[in-house]
Design a protein around this motif. Structure first.
Motif, PDB file in Angstrom:
ATOM      1  N   GLN A 229     102.150  43.305  37.641  1.00 17.45           N
ATOM      2  CA  GLN A 229     102.370  42.043  38.670  1.00 17.45           C
ATOM      3  C   GLN A 229     104.217  42.154  38.905  1.00 17.45           C
ATOM      4  OE1 GLN A 229     101.010  38.931  35.896  1.00 17.45           O
ATOM      5  NE2 GLN A 229      99.783  38.242  37.573  1.00 17.45           N
ATOM      6  N   GLN A 247     105.653  35.469  44.987  1.00 16.92           N
ATOM      7  CA  GLN A 247     105.205  35.033  43.540  1.00 16.92           C
ATOM      8  C   GLN A 247     103.732  34.371  43.917  1.00 16.92           C
ATOM      9  OE1 GLN A 247     108.101  32.745  41.895  1.00 16.92           O
ATOM     10  NE2 GLN A 247     107.578  33.655  39.831  1.00 16.92           N
ATOM     11  N   GLU A 248     103.748  33.702  45.078  1.00 19.39           N
ATOM     12  CA  GLU A 248     102.492  32.753  45.406  1.00 19.39           C
ATOM     13  C   GLU A 248     101.412  33.989  45.776  1.00 19.39           C
ATOM     14  OE1 GLU A 248     103.324  29.628  48.171  1.00 19.39           O
ATOM     15  OE2 GLU A 248     101.250  29.811  49.043  1.00 19.39           O
ATOM     16  N   VAL A 250     101.191  36.945  44.609  1.00 14.36           N
ATOM     17  CA  VAL A 250     100.731  37.724  43.338  1.00 14.36           C
ATOM     18  C   VAL A 250      99.980  36.938  42.727  1.00 14.36           C
ATOM     19  CG1 VAL A 250     101.649  38.868  41.318  1.00 14.36           C
ATOM     20  CG2 VAL A 250     102.906  39.288  43.420  1.00 14.36           C
ATOM     21  N   GLU A 251     100.325  35.538  42.481  1.00 11.51           N
ATOM     22  CA  GLU A 251      99.414  34.721  41.728  1.00 11.51           C
ATOM     23  C   GLU A 251      97.921  34.630  42.306  1.00 11.51           C
ATOM     24  OE1 GLU A 251     101.323  30.802  41.260  1.00 11.51           O
ATOM     25  OE2 GLU A 251     103.073  31.791  40.168  1.00 11.51           O
ATOM     26  N   ASP A 252      98.047  34.616  43.649  1.00  9.85           N
ATOM     27  CA  ASP A 252      96.607  34.590  44.400  1.00  9.85           C
ATOM     28  C   ASP A 252      95.759  35.827  43.939  1.00  9.85           C
ATOM     29  OD1 ASP A 252      97.206  32.304  45.573  1.00  9.85           O
ATOM     30  OD2 ASP A 252      97.740  33.127  47.696  1.00  9.85           O
ATOM     31  N   CYS A 253      96.364  36.895  43.906  1.00  7.55           N
ATOM     32  CA  CYS A 253      95.688  38.202  43.750  1.00  7.55           C
ATOM     33  C   CYS A 253      95.259  38.429  42.188  1.00  7.55           C
ATOM     34  CB  CYS A 253      96.603  39.366  44.151  1.00  7.55           C
ATOM     35  SG  CYS A 253      96.894  39.508  45.861  1.00  7.55           S
ATOM     36  N   HIS A 254      96.053  37.700  41.116  1.00  6.08           N
ATOM     37  CA  HIS A 254      95.879  38.130  39.932  1.00  6.08           C
ATOM     38  C   HIS A 254      95.473  37.105  39.245  1.00  6.08           C
ATOM     39  CE1 HIS A 254      97.270  42.347  40.286  1.00  6.08           C
ATOM     40  NE2 HIS A 254      98.507  41.806  40.633  1.00  6.08           N
ATOM     41  N   ASP A 255      95.399  35.843  39.751  1.00  9.42           N
ATOM     42  CA  ASP A 255      95.095  34.653  39.087  1.00  9.42           C
ATOM     43  C   ASP A 255      93.420  34.640  38.606  1.00  9.42           C
ATOM     44  OD1 ASP A 255      97.036  33.122  38.063  1.00  9.42           O
ATOM     45  OD2 ASP A 255      96.228  31.093  39.188  1.00  9.42           O
TER      46      ASP A 255
END
Ligand SMILES: [Fe+2]
Ligand SMILES: [Fe+2]
Length: 298
Positions: A229, A247-248, A250-255
């Motif tokens: 991340q 950030q958005e 990366v959050e979408d991809c790893h959340d």
């Protein structure tokens, strides 16, 4: 396999092929990234390929070679045959060479593409997981835990190379480099499977319980995406995304990432531990079950 291979010069990179598999870099299937065009997608894949090569170099030298040298030199409190120690030495030879080849690949590719790598993290998911686990264990267990960790890492690395090669759009240079590496790693994973079984048979049951109970937290960190991340944020920044946008994405991809019994790498590791006898200990199985890493009764 002890080295006799001539240097491999990179072939010219193919037109629209990938430098790194799309399925390993979810940023590149995010709509906000795709909207920036093919150059950004392929630039991110190129940087991800560089990171993979740098991770190989760090892992081979600082983790695999360091720990395997102890096995080769008889610096463990356990008995291993002279033959096993000598094979460990061939592993050390191979791994230093793999680190060299990975950095050479990175340098050649960055010259061919005229695209330098961004700054790489000096830690890997493995080095962080290992440091955190050793921090929780009494000092007298560190060497033994590292012996288990190196066997896990070597087994996982081999599985990872096999998976990486499955993307049909991969460029020839990356595919060739994976094939070279796989030849050695298939042999290493066999060696570490045997080693782990021989080692574990000699460990006192009380020590087994402590080592086994430390494994789930180690695996959760090792198979996690913490360093990934950080790298993703940095790479998106270099392609012009604001910190908030990055950030958005990366959050979408790893959340929603959770490590559970269905995770293929975890399944592979649990099989390795089962074959070596590590999962036969009730306290270890219990700890895996409590951490949600195996199903009850597995
Ligand atoms: Fe290797
Ligand atoms: Fe290896």
């Amino acid at each position: 396999m002890v080295r006799s291979t001539p240097r491999r010069a990179l072939p010219e990179v193919n037109g629209d092929s990938h430098h790194y598999p799309l399925f390993r870099q979810p940023l590149c299937i995010h709509p906000a990234v795709i909207a920036r065009g093919e150059d950004v997608v392929s630039g991110i894949l190129l940087q991800s390929c560089y990171k993979y090569m740098e991770d190989i170099a760090l892992t081979e030298t600082e983790v695999v070679c360091r720990i395997t040298t102890r096995i080769a030199n008889g610096r463990t409190p356990y008995d291993f045959s002279r033959k096993l120690q000598q094979v460990a030495l061939t592993v050390v030879t191979d791994e230093n060479y793999h680190a060299y080849v990975a950095r050479d690949f990175l340098d050649q590719l960055s010259q061919l593409r005229a695209a330098p790598p961004i700054a790489h993290p000096k830690e890997t998911e493995l080095s962080v997981a290992l440091a955190e686990t050793l921090g929780r264990l009494p000092h007298e267990f560190h060497d033994e835990f590292e012996l288990i960790a190196v066997a896990i890492a070597e087994n996982t690395l081999t599985r990872e190379i096999i998976d990486l090669r499955s993307d049909r759009k991969l460029d020839d240079a990356f595919r060739l480099s994976l094939s070279d590496h796989l030849g050695d790693e298939a042999q290493h994973s066999g060696f570490f499977q045997t080693f782990l079984g021989e080692f574990w048979r000699q460990v006192h049951p009380e020590r087994r319980a402590i080592l086994g109970r430390a494994l789930p937290a180690f695996l959760i960190r090792y198979l996690g995406v913490g360093i990934e991340q950080q790298f993703d944020l940095a790479v998106l920044g270099t392609f012009g995304f604001s910190h908030e946008e990055a950030q958005e994405i990366v959050e979408d991809c790893h959340d929603g990432f959770t490590l559970g019994p269905d995770h293929p790498m975890l399944g592979n590791i649990v099989r390795l531990l089962q074959t070596a006898g590590i999962m036969s200990d009730a306290p270890t199985r219990e700890a895996f079950w409590h951490a949600g890493l195996i199903a009850r009764g597995a």
